[in-house]
Design an enzyme around this catalytic site. Sequence first.
Site, PDB file in Angstrom:
ATOM      1  CG  HIS A 180      -1.093  51.141  -5.931  1.00 34.67           C
ATOM      2  ND1 HIS A 180      -1.878  50.993  -5.879  1.00 34.67           N
ATOM      3  CD2 HIS A 180      -1.585  51.846  -7.189  1.00 34.67           C
ATOM      4  CE1 HIS A 180      -3.105  50.240  -6.556  1.00 34.67           C
ATOM      5  NE2 HIS A 180      -2.488  51.255  -7.670  1.00 34.67           N
ATOM      6  CG  ASP A 199       4.166  47.708  -7.371  1.00 29.76           C
ATOM      7  OD1 ASP A 199       4.010  47.095  -8.444  1.00 29.76           O
ATOM      8  OD2 ASP A 199       3.340  48.259  -6.809  1.00 29.76           O
ATOM      9  CD  GLN A 241       2.595  52.652 -12.554  1.00 27.73           C
ATOM     10  OE1 GLN A 241       3.569  53.539 -13.789  1.00 27.73           O
ATOM     11  NE2 GLN A 241       1.476  52.924 -12.451  1.00 27.73           N
ATOM     12  CE  LYS A 288      -0.205  49.979 -13.673  1.00 28.48           C
ATOM     13  NZ  LYS A 288      -1.996  50.891 -13.428  1.00 28.48           N
ATOM     14  CB  CYS A 293      -4.014  53.033  -5.489  1.00 29.08           C
ATOM     15  SG  CYS A 293      -5.852  53.259  -6.690  1.00 29.08           S
TER      16      CYS A 293
HETATM   17  N1  ALA Z   1      -2.354  52.458 -10.313  1.00 32.19           N
HETATM   18  C1  ALA Z   1      -2.747  52.715 -11.257  1.00 32.19           C
HETATM   19  C2  ALA Z   1      -2.454  54.374 -11.666  1.00 32.19           C
HETATM   20  O1  ALA Z   1      -1.334  54.581 -10.825  1.00 32.19           O
HETATM   21  C3  ALA Z   1      -3.946  52.417 -11.416  1.00 32.19           C
HETATM   22  O2  ALA Z   1      -3.129  54.695 -12.197  1.00 32.19           O
END
Ligand code: ALA
Length: 403
Positions: free
Chosen positions: A118, A195, A198, A221, A362
């Site tokens: 990202h 990171d 997610q 998230k 991104c």
């Molecule tokens: N990282 C976020 C996305 O994947 C903003 O949508």
Amino acid sequence: MDMSLGTQIRADFPFFERHRDFAYLDNACMSIRPRPVLEAMTHYYEDLSGCAGRSNHRLAQAVTEKIDEVRGSVQRFIHAKKASEIVFTRNTTEGINLVANSLGLVKGDVVVISDKEHNSNLVPWLYLRDRVGIELRVMKTSRTNEYVADNFESLLDEKVKLVSVVQTSNLDGVSFPVEEMVQKAHEIGSLVLVDAAQSIPHGGIDVSKLNVDFAVFSGHKMMGPTGTGVLYGKYKWLDAFSGFMVGGDTVERTSYENFTLLPPPEKFEAGLQDYAGIIGLGAAIDYLEQIGLKQIREYELGLNQLLTESLEDQSRIQLIGPTDYRLRGSIYSFYVDGGDSHQIALMLDQAAKIMVRSGQHCVHSWFEGRGIAGSVRASLYAYTTEEEVIRFCSELKKILTVI
Ligand code: ALA
């Protein structure tokens, strides 16, 4: 697998009561909050409304206790050794910037990232390359966007000071074998930042088992408030850092001539913090733990199986990442030859109130590198229902007949 989790917990989310006809499949960008998170934030504003760590009246003390409590919850949640290893930030990006600006990297030092980071884990390093002269090495992934051990190992030498990689990609849901990468990086004396923006919402993280030096993630998230995030760092590294953003509440004492910084984590939390947000983040952690991260993970895989199998016969769909849904967690990202991703996303929204993300997510570098304009990304979460997935597949099939 019990596929009723989404419908079971749906009533906990006021958002879905108000928008019963929405199919919300943009969870990798932004999650929806359950009532306990909203109530925790309202509780701060309606009942507490004080500063933490400053005034000593009862309200301020109550806020201080709450913030300490949440720090303890985060510590437990990610299996950190000490609460003082938990720094509250605004988001993942801020955590990475804090580390990038605190490591004291100098000309010639090397940072290794992957080819699917990202922008939050690419731009801070390009910035240091341009300003300080660090070298940035990019690990190539396979044709299906997976980890290739040789590609990683070939980048490692004594000049590498940090490996900074995503655990689970927002592009395609694929995860890297972080534990193995940490071992290899440590063997050559490099630190590792992960990171986890997610990965944590969909399965948690054990920073002690992974033995990572730093981990960063965002509240928004994981059913928490926007503007909240966490930097985990091993205490010895945080202690050695000289401070990044400094000012109120980062110092033990000041004079007109000098200042003494507080120990971690305070020395990194400059100015008044988002107390309502942090308290909300604590409630999000409680909520996720109550459902169970393992259950969330398995449920999402069941939904992704349904989604993947329903679209298997669509020859125009170019799936990003492996075809095996088990390797893509909660994400289904694709492009259509001759179809524009933004147009598809708009059609899904306008025709059926289905919300997905389109474009380059991104991760511009990955798309630019492959000459792909963008993708449509459906991303799932614990409250996603089978009905939403089925609706998405059926509307998408209709769209594919007209574009
Ligand atoms: N990282 C976020 C996305 O994947 C903003 O949508």
